[in-house]
Write an enzyme that holds these catalytic residues in place. Structure first.
Site, PDB file in Angstrom:
ATOM      1  N   LYS A 102       0.757  -1.423  -0.224  1.00 50.43           N
ATOM      2  CA  LYS A 102      -0.156   0.041   0.155  1.00 50.43           C
ATOM      3  C   LYS A 102       1.128   0.688   0.078  1.00 50.43           C
ATOM      4  O   LYS A 102       0.362   2.684  -0.272  1.00 50.43           O
ATOM      5  CB  LYS A 102      -1.285   0.069   0.997  1.00 50.43           C
ATOM      6  CG  LYS A 102      -0.373  -0.168   2.734  1.00 50.43           C
ATOM      7  CD  LYS A 102       0.650   1.285   2.739  1.00 50.43           C
ATOM      8  CE  LYS A 102       0.163   1.521   4.927  1.00 50.43           C
ATOM      9  NZ  LYS A 102       1.291   2.168   5.224  1.00 50.43           N
ATOM     10  N   THR A 142      -3.654   5.487   4.021  1.00 47.40           N
ATOM     11  CA  THR A 142      -2.082   6.341   3.238  1.00 47.40           C
ATOM     12  C   THR A 142      -2.548   6.929   2.052  1.00 47.40           C
ATOM     13  O   THR A 142      -1.657   8.372   2.121  1.00 47.40           O
ATOM     14  CB  THR A 142      -1.560   4.887   3.217  1.00 47.40           C
ATOM     15  OG1 THR A 142      -1.831   4.133   4.559  1.00 47.40           O
ATOM     16  CG2 THR A 142       0.665   5.226   3.526  1.00 47.40           C
TER      17      THR A 142
HETATM   18  O1  LIG Z   1       1.003   2.563   8.089  1.00 44.19           O
HETATM   19  C1  LIG Z   1       0.510   3.438   8.141  1.00 44.19           C
HETATM   20  C2  LIG Z   1      -0.788   3.554   8.237  1.00 44.19           C
HETATM   21  O2  LIG Z   1      -1.123   2.673   8.539  1.00 44.19           O
HETATM   22  C3  LIG Z   1       1.639   4.836   8.048  1.00 44.19           C
HETATM   23  O3  LIG Z   1       2.079   5.221   7.524  1.00 44.19           O
HETATM   24  P1  LIG Z   1       3.497   5.497   6.628  1.00 44.19           P
HETATM   25  O4  LIG Z   1       4.164   4.784   6.643  1.00 44.19           O
HETATM   26  O5  LIG Z   1       2.679   6.531   4.711  1.00 44.19           O
HETATM   27  O6  LIG Z   1       3.184   7.287   7.751  1.00 44.19           O
END
Ligand SMILES: O=C(CO)COP(=O)(O)O
Ligand SMILES: NC(=O)C1=CN([C@@H]2O[C@H](COP(=O)(O)OP(=O)(O)OC[C@H]3O[C@@H](n4cnc5c(N)ncnc54)[C@H](OP(=O)(O)O)[C@@H]3O)[C@@H](O)[C@H]2O)C=CC1
Length: 351
Positions: free
Chosen positions: A196, A253
């Site tokens: 993701k 995300t």
């Molecule tokens: O995995 C995350 C939220 O579920 C955090 O995402 P980021 O690493 O892009 O901040």
């Protein structure tokens, strides 16, 4: 007299390790939060803060900072490993040298190792001698540390080949703010959580280019399609991708300003270069490394992953982001679900 709850070690005092330590402390566990940064350990113990990662938050006193790994692990049965994927081998190497009894290791990292193409649970099994490993569990799902630390409602999933161990981790963390589900599909949970980040980088780029919600919805759904194709080919249950660790984490995300992956993509879309963006982020952007790993996995498993390939060209071959979007939109006509259906049929024939 009330029985004292199990002490838990959290390895890594970044945003996520600290937020998870707070959940455990809210559940009345003694939490040993290990950091390789002595100044940060002092800050946690003296001021009960971790200003670099969660600037507005006061930490519960049940969280104690540790600079010594052997002290942090003394008498411990359960360890939460919360460092970026590229630091996991190093940290496990350190654990190996001080540990002499079996641990349940729950990891919360979202990535795939390039070249070895190992998922993190596989990497942990490779690094830890079997006599030091009781079980490996993954905890994943839509959960920005910033919101968890404010005790806002959050849902995640735990998975393991040893579901009794997964349920123990579920019991450690679950509370009225932090709801924990189980799912036995380790491959699906780890692939969804890792990949993701690629799509979140791409969503940040399209936002940075000034495209709107249609483009973002397209990326989320077609991103999910390519994640599900690869994951299913690797042996995941396709239904996992419609759960918290699939579409759930993609939504949070790709749409949240908390996401470092989205923020990095956004700056790239606005014309900044990759090194500059990563240097200024101050926190991990897992999607960059995972794009390389997913590109390699797509080739290995012969799965079509057009968004991943387009992002790979932007990140590593200097392709202009707008041109990459144009190429994606001008691809030949295709069916929305056919490839996934074919992969499932191939799997049925093999069974
Ligand atoms: O995995 C995350 C939220 O579920 C955090 O995402 P980021 O690493 O892009 O901040
Ligand atoms: N933040 C979030 O909301 C969420 C993050 N995750 C995942 O959790 C993992 C960790 O992310 P997150 O906490 O956000 O990352 P951060 O960048 O916020 O923090 C990383 C932490 O790991 C430490 N670290 C880095 N390298 C090493 C090393 N070699 N040895 C020891 N410690 C090291 C850093 O120390 P230093 O300060 O010295 O750099 C820092 O304390 C990632 O895989 C991420 O995808 C999953 C869900 C939510």
């Amino acid at each position: 007299m009330q029985e004292k709850k199990e002490a838990v070690a959290v390895i890594g005092a970044g945003s996520w390790g600290t937020a998870l330590a707070m959940v455990l402390a809210d559940n009345e566990h003694e939490v040993r939060l290990w950091s390789h940064n002595e100044a940060q350990v002092q800050e946690i113990n003296q001021f009960h803060t971790n200003k670099k990662y969660l600037p507005e938050i006061n930490l519960p006193e049940l969280i104690v900072g540790y600079g010594s790994l052997s002290d942090a692990l003394a008498g411990i049965k359960t360890v939460i490993v919360a460092v970026p994927t590229k630091a996991i081998r190093e940290v496990l190497g350190k654990i190996r040298t001080v540990q002499n009894s079996p641990l349940t290791i729950a990891h919360v990292s979202k990535g795939i190792e390039p070249d070895s193409l190992l998922r993190i649970s596989e990497l942990i099994k490779e690094e830890m001698p079997s006599e030091l490993l009781n079980a490996v569990v993954v905890l994943s799902g839509p959960s920005h540390a910033e919101e968890v630390s404010l005790r806002h409602p959050t849902t995640v999933t735990v998975s393991s080949e040893n579901m009794a161990a997964a349920e123990e981790i579920q019991d450690l963390f679950i509370n009225h703010n932090f709801r924990v589900y189980t799912n036995p599909d380790v491959i699906g949970v780890e692939i969804g959580g890792a990949l993701k980040n690629i799509i979140a980088l791409a969503a940040g780029i399209t936002d940075g280019l000034g495209y709107g919600d249609n483009a973002k919805a397209a990326l989320i759904t077609r991103g999910l399609a390519e994640i599900a194709r690869l994951g299913t080919k690797m042996g995941a249950n396709p239904l996992t991708f419609s759960g918290l660790t699939g579409i759930g984490d993609l939504i949070v995300t790709c749409t949240s300003v908390h996401s470092r992956n989205w923020r990095a993509g956004n700056l790239l879309g606005k014309g900044k270069n990759l090194d500059e963006v990563l240097d200024n982020m101050g926190m991990v952007v897992e999607g960059v490394r995972t794009t390389k790993a997913a590109y390699q996995l797509a080739k290995k498993y012969n799965v079509s992953m057009p968004i991943t390939f387009a992002l790979y060209d932007v990140l590593f071959n200097g392709k202009n982001a707008k041109d990459a979007v144009d190429v994606l939109m001008a691809r030949g006509k295709t069916h929305e679900m056919e490839d996934l259906v074919n992969i499932l049929e191939e799997r049925n024939l093999e069974d």
